[in-house]
Motif scaffolding. Sequence first.
Motif, PDB file in Angstrom:
ATOM      1  N   GLY A 165       0.804  -1.212   0.000  1.00 23.41           N
ATOM      2  CA  GLY A 165       0.000   0.000   0.000  1.00 23.41           C
ATOM      3  C   GLY A 165       0.838   1.263   0.000  1.00 23.41           C
ATOM      4  N   SER A 166       1.936   1.241  -0.765  1.00 21.89           N
ATOM      5  CA  SER A 166       2.832   2.397  -0.806  1.00 21.89           C
ATOM      6  C   SER A 166       3.580   2.385  -2.135  1.00 21.89           C
ATOM      7  N   TYR A 167       4.249   3.491  -2.411  1.00 21.26           N
ATOM      8  CA  TYR A 167       5.063   3.562  -3.612  1.00 21.26           C
ATOM      9  C   TYR A 167       6.380   2.823  -3.410  1.00 21.26           C
ATOM     10  N   ARG A 168       6.851   2.190  -4.479  1.00 20.20           N
ATOM     11  CA  ARG A 168       8.144   1.520  -4.426  1.00 20.20           C
ATOM     12  C   ARG A 168       9.262   2.570  -4.456  1.00 20.20           C
ATOM     13  N   TRP A 169      10.344   2.269  -3.757  1.00 19.61           N
ATOM     14  CA  TRP A 169      11.517   3.130  -3.812  1.00 19.61           C
ATOM     15  C   TRP A 169      12.190   3.005  -5.168  1.00 19.61           C
ATOM     16  N   ALA A 170      12.812   4.069  -5.608  1.00 16.83           N
ATOM     17  CA  ALA A 170      13.596   4.068  -6.836  1.00 16.83           C
ATOM     18  C   ALA A 170      15.069   4.196  -6.483  1.00 16.83           C
ATOM     19  N   ARG A 171      15.918   3.475  -7.193  1.00 17.18           N
ATOM     20  CA  ARG A 171      17.354   3.646  -7.023  1.00 17.18           C
ATOM     21  C   ARG A 171      17.735   5.057  -7.462  1.00 17.18           C
ATOM     22  N   LEU A 172      18.798   5.584  -6.864  1.00 19.09           N
ATOM     23  CA  LEU A 172      19.236   6.935  -7.212  1.00 19.09           C
ATOM     24  C   LEU A 172      19.505   7.049  -8.700  1.00 19.09           C
ATOM     25  N   ALA A 173      20.123   6.032  -9.288  1.00 20.46           N
ATOM     26  CA  ALA A 173      20.415   6.077 -10.725  1.00 20.46           C
ATOM     27  C   ALA A 173      19.135   6.151 -11.543  1.00 20.46           C
ATOM     28  N   ASP A 174      18.115   5.399 -11.128  1.00 17.67           N
ATOM     29  CA  ASP A 174      16.852   5.400 -11.870  1.00 17.67           C
ATOM     30  C   ASP A 174      16.116   6.723 -11.708  1.00 17.67           C
ATOM     31  N   ALA A 175      16.093   7.245 -10.486  1.00 14.67           N
ATOM     32  CA  ALA A 175      15.435   8.534 -10.245  1.00 14.67           C
ATOM     33  C   ALA A 175      16.113   9.632 -11.055  1.00 14.67           C
ATOM     34  N   SER A 176      17.436   9.608 -11.083  1.00 14.86           N
ATOM     35  CA  SER A 176      18.183  10.625 -11.837  1.00 14.86           C
ATOM     36  C   SER A 176      17.877  10.528 -13.322  1.00 14.86           C
ATOM     37  N   ALA A 177      17.798   9.308 -13.832  1.00 12.64           N
ATOM     38  CA  ALA A 177      17.486   9.127 -15.249  1.00 12.64           C
ATOM     39  C   ALA A 177      16.075   9.625 -15.563  1.00 12.64           C
ATOM     40  N   GLN A 178      15.121   9.352 -14.677  1.00 13.89           N
ATOM     41  CA  GLN A 178      13.750   9.809 -14.893  1.00 13.89           C
ATOM     42  C   GLN A 178      13.667  11.325 -14.978  1.00 13.89           C
ATOM     43  N   ARG A 179      14.463  12.008 -14.189  1.00 16.25           N
ATOM     44  CA  ARG A 179      14.395  13.460 -14.120  1.00 16.25           C
ATOM     45  C   ARG A 179      15.437  14.143 -14.992  1.00 16.25           C
ATOM     46  N   GLY A 180      16.173  13.371 -15.790  1.00 16.53           N
ATOM     47  CA  GLY A 180      17.144  13.952 -16.711  1.00 16.53           C
ATOM     48  C   GLY A 180      18.330  14.601 -16.030  1.00 16.53           C
ATOM     49  N   VAL A 181      18.730  14.091 -14.872  1.00 19.25           N
ATOM     50  CA  VAL A 181      19.868  14.650 -14.132  1.00 19.25           C
ATOM     51  C   VAL A 181      21.171  14.313 -14.851  1.00 19.25           C
ATOM     52  N   ASP A 182      21.999  15.307 -15.098  1.00 18.60           N
ATOM     53  CA  ASP A 182      23.290  15.103 -15.756  1.00 18.60           C
ATOM     54  C   ASP A 182      24.279  14.513 -14.751  1.00 18.60           C
ATOM     55  N   VAL A 183      24.766  13.320 -15.046  1.00 16.56           N
ATOM     56  CA  VAL A 183      25.752  12.668 -14.169  1.00 16.56           C
ATOM     57  C   VAL A 183      27.049  12.395 -14.919  1.00 16.56           C
ATOM     58  N   SER A 184      27.207  13.009 -16.086  1.00 16.16           N
ATOM     59  CA  SER A 184      28.349  12.702 -16.949  1.00 16.16           C
ATOM     60  C   SER A 184      29.685  13.077 -16.318  1.00 16.16           C
ATOM     61  N   ASP A 185      29.678  14.034 -15.392  1.00 14.47           N
ATOM     62  CA  ASP A 185      30.919  14.466 -14.755  1.00 14.47           C
ATOM     63  C   ASP A 185      31.125  13.830 -13.379  1.00 14.47           C
ATOM     64  N   LEU A 186      30.261  12.874 -13.011  1.00 15.70           N
ATOM     65  CA  LEU A 186      30.308  12.281 -11.676  1.00 15.70           C
ATOM     66  C   LEU A 186      30.866  10.866 -11.726  1.00 15.70           C
ATOM     67  N   THR A 187      31.427  10.440 -10.595  1.00 17.03           N
ATOM     68  CA  THR A 187      31.951   9.091 -10.447  1.00 17.03           C
ATOM     69  C   THR A 187      30.928   8.241  -9.715  1.00 17.03           C
ATOM     70  N   LYS A 188      30.506   7.140 -10.337  1.00 16.62           N
ATOM     71  CA  LYS A 188      29.499   6.286  -9.710  1.00 16.62           C
ATOM     72  C   LYS A 188      30.031   5.705  -8.403  1.00 16.62           C
ATOM     73  N   HIS A 189      29.164   5.715  -7.380  1.00 16.02           N
ATOM     74  CA  HIS A 189      29.461   5.114  -6.080  1.00 16.02           C
ATOM     75  C   HIS A 189      30.717   5.713  -5.436  1.00 16.02           C
ATOM     76  N   ALA A 190      30.852   7.027  -5.569  1.00 20.00           N
ATOM     77  CA  ALA A 190      31.823   7.804  -4.800  1.00 20.00           C
ATOM     78  C   ALA A 190      31.009   8.772  -3.960  1.00 20.00           C
ATOM     79  N   ALA A 191      31.351   8.901  -2.680  1.00 18.34           N
ATOM     80  CA  ALA A 191      30.463   9.589  -1.735  1.00 18.34           C
ATOM     81  C   ALA A 191      30.127  11.016  -2.163  1.00 18.34           C
ATOM     82  N   VAL A 192      31.123  11.824  -2.488  1.00 16.83           N
ATOM     83  CA  VAL A 192      30.840  13.216  -2.846  1.00 16.83           C
ATOM     84  C   VAL A 192      30.071  13.288  -4.154  1.00 16.83           C
ATOM     85  N   SER A 193      30.435  12.451  -5.135  1.00 24.84           N
ATOM     86  CA  SER A 193      29.686  12.447  -6.391  1.00 24.84           C
ATOM     87  C   SER A 193      28.219  12.091  -6.165  1.00 24.84           C
ATOM     88  N   ASP A 194      27.968  11.125  -5.286  1.00 23.84           N
ATOM     89  CA  ASP A 194      26.583  10.759  -4.993  1.00 23.84           C
ATOM     90  C   ASP A 194      25.854  11.899  -4.288  1.00 23.84           C
TER      91      ASP A 194
END
Length: 222
Positions: A165-194
């Motif tokens: 009876g609730s919404y499913r959580w989205a992974r950060l990568a999926d949420a970012s893709a849905q909203r068109g967030v630019d991650v091209s300059d970021l390092t995946k799974h690095a704390a500050v980049s995240d």
Amino acid sequence: MTHTAPTAADVIDRFLDWATDPRLVTLDTETTGFDGEVIELGLVDGGGRTLFEERFRPTCPIDPRAQAVHGITDADLAACPRFGERWPDIRDLLTGRRVVIYNKRFDLPRICATLDATRPGWFEAPGGAAGGSADLRAFNAISRSAECVMDAYSPLAGSWNDAYGSYRWARLADASAQRGVDVSDLTKHAAVSDCVQVLRLIQACAALNPADFPWIGHEDRL
């Protein structure tokens, strides 16, 4: 007491509130494993400035499955300080700030466990006084006030779970893709980049139009 379900405008307003709050700080960690210790922590303020970025030497080995995700090895951490040594600086940076985390149910318990492992007795007040140490009181205050961006985002992702009876959580990568967030300059799974990625997601969501999310507030139709 009757609770009114949030509207799409309510959901988006929460992101707008975060995006415009000068006290905002995003927090992210990398760990030795799902039940392990913090080995990297990042803090980024609402203007995108890095407040803290450091790695730590844990008291346990890194789980190979975690290493496969973040790429940090035990050898990388051999000369790093223990998390407990740097906790006073982390605590002071977080105190009085509006802390947001993508999945706070993960990061906050890992911080607590790492303090247990690297700063023994950190929660005890001198002489065993009631209420615990100043460190414990500060950690509890930070934990109580910290807000979860993953929870806040889930209605915008729009995937309803009938069983819970609730919404499913989205992974950060999926949420970012849905909203068109630019991650091209970021390092995946690095704390500050995240942290930066979460901040960009917040900013993207703050600019959304409630009319584009007609299912929010009408979950009985899903």
